[in-house]
Design a protein around this motif. Sequence first.
Motif: not given
Length: 77
Positions: A45, A49, A66
């Motif tokens: 992450n 992202h 996520s």
Amino acid sequence: MNARQLLVNPYDPDSVAVAIGQALSMSLDERRERHNSLFKVLSQNDIQHWVGRFLSELEGKPTTSSRIEQMPPVGTQ
């Protein structure tokens, strides 16, 4: 083995003291396991992202959640 969180209420000095004591008494293996678990989530992450999700939200495009958003709520493990 899944790493447990050390939950702390920052406004409760006793809670902070207990969590610090737990952290200081962890074995090296447990510290490494916790570090690896956290690092894995963070590496998946990253900022690219996050930017992609952020821009998709601004454009109104649906996105996949996520790994952090898929994690169970605190206290359910």
